[in-house]
Design a protein around this motif. Structure first.
Motif, PDB file in Angstrom:
ATOM      1  N   ILE A  54       6.493   0.273   2.481  1.00  8.20           N
ATOM      2  CA  ILE A  54       6.271   1.100   1.294  1.00  8.20           C
ATOM      3  C   ILE A  54       5.440   0.361   0.255  1.00  8.20           C
ATOM      4  N   SER A  55       5.643  -0.955   0.114  1.00  8.16           N
ATOM      5  CA  SER A  55       4.845  -1.728  -0.839  1.00  8.16           C
ATOM      6  C   SER A  55       3.376  -1.701  -0.450  1.00  8.16           C
ATOM      7  N   LYS A  56       3.097  -1.907   0.829  1.00  8.74           N
ATOM      8  CA  LYS A  56       1.714  -1.891   1.302  1.00  8.74           C
ATOM      9  C   LYS A  56       1.100  -0.503   1.117  1.00  8.74           C
ATOM     10  N   THR A  57       1.878   0.526   1.402  1.00  7.48           N
ATOM     11  CA  THR A  57       1.375   1.899   1.261  1.00  7.48           C
ATOM     12  C   THR A  57       1.013   2.203  -0.182  1.00  7.48           C
ATOM     13  N   ASN A 120      15.134   7.842  -2.662  1.00  6.61           N
ATOM     14  CA  ASN A 120      14.265   8.522  -1.704  1.00  6.61           C
ATOM     15  C   ASN A 120      12.794   8.487  -2.100  1.00  6.61           C
ATOM     16  N   PHE A 121      12.524   8.778  -3.377  1.00  8.19           N
ATOM     17  CA  PHE A 121      11.160   8.965  -3.840  1.00  8.19           C
ATOM     18  C   PHE A 121      10.760   7.925  -4.871  1.00  8.19           C
ATOM     19  N   ILE A 122       9.452   7.713  -4.962  1.00  5.07           N
ATOM     20  CA  ILE A 122       8.874   7.044  -6.124  1.00  5.07           C
ATOM     21  C   ILE A 122       7.569   7.753  -6.441  1.00  5.07           C
ATOM     22  N   THR A 123       7.366   8.028  -7.723  1.00  3.24           N
ATOM     23  CA  THR A 123       6.148   8.678  -8.189  1.00  3.24           C
ATOM     24  C   THR A 123       5.429   7.736  -9.144  1.00  3.24           C
ATOM     25  N   ILE A 124       4.149   7.540  -8.900  1.00  7.70           N
ATOM     26  CA  ILE A 124       3.324   6.722  -9.787  1.00  7.70           C
ATOM     27  C   ILE A 124       2.298   7.633 -10.453  1.00  7.70           C
ATOM     28  N   ALA A 125       2.215   7.534 -11.771  1.00  7.25           N
ATOM     29  CA  ALA A 125       1.251   8.318 -12.536  1.00  7.25           C
ATOM     30  C   ALA A 125       0.047   7.440 -12.864  1.00  7.25           C
ATOM     31  N   ARG A 142      -3.235  11.615 -12.410  1.00  7.78           N
ATOM     32  CA  ARG A 142      -3.040  11.766 -10.971  1.00  7.78           C
ATOM     33  C   ARG A 142      -1.636  11.310 -10.624  1.00  7.78           C
ATOM     34  N   PHE A 143      -0.878  12.178  -9.943  1.00  8.20           N
ATOM     35  CA  PHE A 143       0.448  11.809  -9.466  1.00  8.20           C
ATOM     36  C   PHE A 143       0.363  11.399  -7.996  1.00  8.20           C
ATOM     37  N   LEU A 144       0.968  10.263  -7.675  1.00  5.42           N
ATOM     38  CA  LEU A 144       1.068   9.803  -6.296  1.00  5.42           C
ATOM     39  C   LEU A 144       2.546   9.735  -5.937  1.00  5.42           C
ATOM     40  N   ASN A 145       2.945  10.488  -4.936  1.00  2.00           N
ATOM     41  CA  ASN A 145       4.351  10.542  -4.516  1.00  2.00           C
ATOM     42  C   ASN A 145       4.532   9.824  -3.181  1.00  2.00           C
ATOM     43  N   PHE A 146       5.636   9.093  -3.074  1.00  2.00           N
ATOM     44  CA  PHE A 146       5.884   8.308  -1.870  1.00  2.00           C
ATOM     45  C   PHE A 146       7.319   8.496  -1.382  1.00  2.00           C
ATOM     46  N   ASP A 147       7.460   8.511  -0.066  1.00  2.00           N
ATOM     47  CA  ASP A 147       8.772   8.501   0.575  1.00  2.00           C
ATOM     48  C   ASP A 147       9.125   7.038   0.837  1.00  2.00           C
ATOM     49  N   LYS A 148      10.117   6.530   0.104  1.00  2.14           N
ATOM     50  CA  LYS A 148      10.444   5.113   0.190  1.00  2.14           C
ATOM     51  C   LYS A 148      11.038   4.737   1.540  1.00  2.14           C
ATOM     52  N   ARG A 149      11.822   5.615   2.113  1.00  3.21           N
ATOM     53  CA  ARG A 149      12.498   5.288   3.373  1.00  3.21           C
ATOM     54  C   ARG A 149      11.509   5.258   4.544  1.00  3.21           C
ATOM     55  N   LYS A 150      10.563   6.198   4.560  1.00  5.36           N
ATOM     56  CA  LYS A 150       9.574   6.231   5.634  1.00  5.36           C
ATOM     57  C   LYS A 150       8.374   5.337   5.343  1.00  5.36           C
ATOM     58  N   GLY A 151       8.213   4.969   4.066  1.00  4.79           N
ATOM     59  CA  GLY A 151       7.094   4.108   3.704  1.00  4.79           C
ATOM     60  C   GLY A 151       5.757   4.802   3.727  1.00  4.79           C
ATOM     61  N   ILE A 152       5.730   6.098   3.377  1.00  7.86           N
ATOM     62  CA  ILE A 152       4.489   6.872   3.458  1.00  7.86           C
ATOM     63  C   ILE A 152       4.203   7.584   2.142  1.00  7.86           C
ATOM     64  N   GLU A 153       2.922   7.886   1.915  1.00  6.80           N
ATOM     65  CA  GLU A 153       2.534   8.727   0.790  1.00  6.80           C
ATOM     66  C   GLU A 153       2.712  10.178   1.204  1.00  6.80           C
ATOM     67  N   LEU A 154       3.136  11.005   0.249  1.00  9.66           N
ATOM     68  CA  LEU A 154       3.448  12.395   0.536  1.00  9.66           C
ATOM     69  C   LEU A 154       2.395  13.335  -0.033  1.00  9.66           C
ATOM     70  N   ASP A 155       1.919  14.248   0.802  1.00 12.07           N
ATOM     71  CA  ASP A 155       1.133  15.368   0.291  1.00 12.07           C
ATOM     72  C   ASP A 155       2.076  16.293  -0.483  1.00 12.07           C
ATOM     73  N   ASN A 156       1.510  17.085  -1.376  1.00 16.65           N
ATOM     74  CA  ASN A 156       2.348  18.007  -2.148  1.00 16.65           C
ATOM     75  C   ASN A 156       3.167  18.924  -1.253  1.00 16.65           C
ATOM     76  N   SER A 157       2.575  19.379  -0.167  1.00 17.77           N
ATOM     77  CA  SER A 157       3.276  20.309   0.718  1.00 17.77           C
ATOM     78  C   SER A 157       4.510  19.671   1.349  1.00 17.77           C
ATOM     79  N   ALA A 158       4.487  18.349   1.512  1.00 18.56           N
ATOM     80  CA  ALA A 158       5.609  17.654   2.144  1.00 18.56           C
ATOM     81  C   ALA A 158       6.819  17.547   1.222  1.00 18.56           C
ATOM     82  N   LEU A 159       6.639  17.860  -0.045  1.00 18.72           N
ATOM     83  CA  LEU A 159       7.754  17.777  -0.994  1.00 18.72           C
ATOM     84  C   LEU A 159       8.728  18.931  -0.823  1.00 18.72           C
ATOM     85  N   PHE A 160       8.258  20.043  -0.261  1.00 15.55           N
ATOM     86  CA  PHE A 160       9.038  21.277  -0.292  1.00 15.55           C
ATOM     87  C   PHE A 160       9.461  21.749   1.099  1.00 15.55           C
TER      88      PHE A 160
END
Length: 245
Positions: A54-57, A120-125, A142-160
């Motif tokens: 997640i840090s690298k992502t 679960n999440f971290i959001t960076i503005a 710009r909002f950047l959302n990340f899934d901490k457990r999977k270590g991936i950046e999330l598209d908006n659609s993946a939030l819902f």
């Protein structure tokens, strides 16, 4: 040790571990060289520490955003923030050669911050202001959302769970906030949604108070109207989310 005391201590230790879920960051600062023919550049973003996925992502995503914002010279292959800074400078110098009577220099100010974090999440503005000539500069978030457990950046659609369901709910809340009657067009009060139809913004991110929907200038309104925001409390949006913050 008495059994009861032992279980109390174990519970306290487990509780402490659960609270230590936040990532660790340091500030990463970039500044362009100072000279008479240089644009003004000031960048301060969080850098995730550690070698976790997640840090690298997060760090890679932020670097990509900076490169996208600062790249102006198509002749330079931009693979790093330093390359992007040089590209931004070259773009300014090229413009000065074409229009040597241009009195105003370029400016880029970019600041990143942790908007929200849970297990679960971290959001960076990422707030940016760029001036590259003309009547005014352009400020955006710009909002950047990340899934901490999977270590991936999330598209908006993946939030819902279901984007269409959330969009319907968001439109209802947007109409209430902006006093747009249900039986009128979404552009009834002067908005500029394309095809006269409500859609979600490019920027959606978590904040301590809820999920923020943010339309940057020009996205659905004029520059003079500034950014258009809709803040939805956590309790109202949690049923639409894939994971509850």
């Amino acid at each position: 040790m008495k059994p009861k005391l032992y279980y109390i201590l174990v519970f306290i230790l487990l509780l402490g571990c659960q609270n230590e879920t936040n990532l660790t960051f340091e500030s990463l600062v970039f500044e362009n060289e100072t000279c008479a023919d240089c644009p003004e550049v000031s960048i301060a973003i969080p850098k995730a520490l550690g070698l976790t996925k997640i840090s690298k992502t997060i760090n890679n995503a932020l670097e990509e955003e900076l490169i996208s914002l600062l790249s102006f010279d198509e002749e330079i292959e931009v693979n790093s923030v330093d390359d992007a800074l040089q590209s931004f400078k070259n773009g300014y110098l090229e413009l000065q050669q074409l229009y040597d009577d241009e009195p105003t220099g370029w400016e880029a100010t970019i600041e990143g911050s942790i908007s929200y974090e849970d297990s679960n999440f971290i959001t960076i503005a990422l707030d940016s202001y760029l001036f590259t000539g003309g009547a005014h500069g352009y400020a955006s978030k710009r909002f950047l959302n990340f899934d901490k457990r999977k270590g991936i950046e999330l598209d908006n659609s993946a939030l819902f769970k279901n984007v269409a369901d959330f969009r319907t709910f968001a439109e209802e809340m947007f109409r209430q906030k902006e006093d747009i009657p249900k039986d009128k067009s979404i552009n009834y009060t002067g908005f500029m949604f394309e095809q006269d139809s409500f859609y979600l913004p490019e920027n959606i991110g978590f904040t301590p108070k809820g999920l923020k929907l943010l339309y940057n200038p020009y996205e659905v309104a004029s520059y003079a109207d500034g950014a258009i925001e809709l803040l939805l409390p956590h309790r109202e949006v949690k049923k639409y989310l894939n994971k509850k913050p």
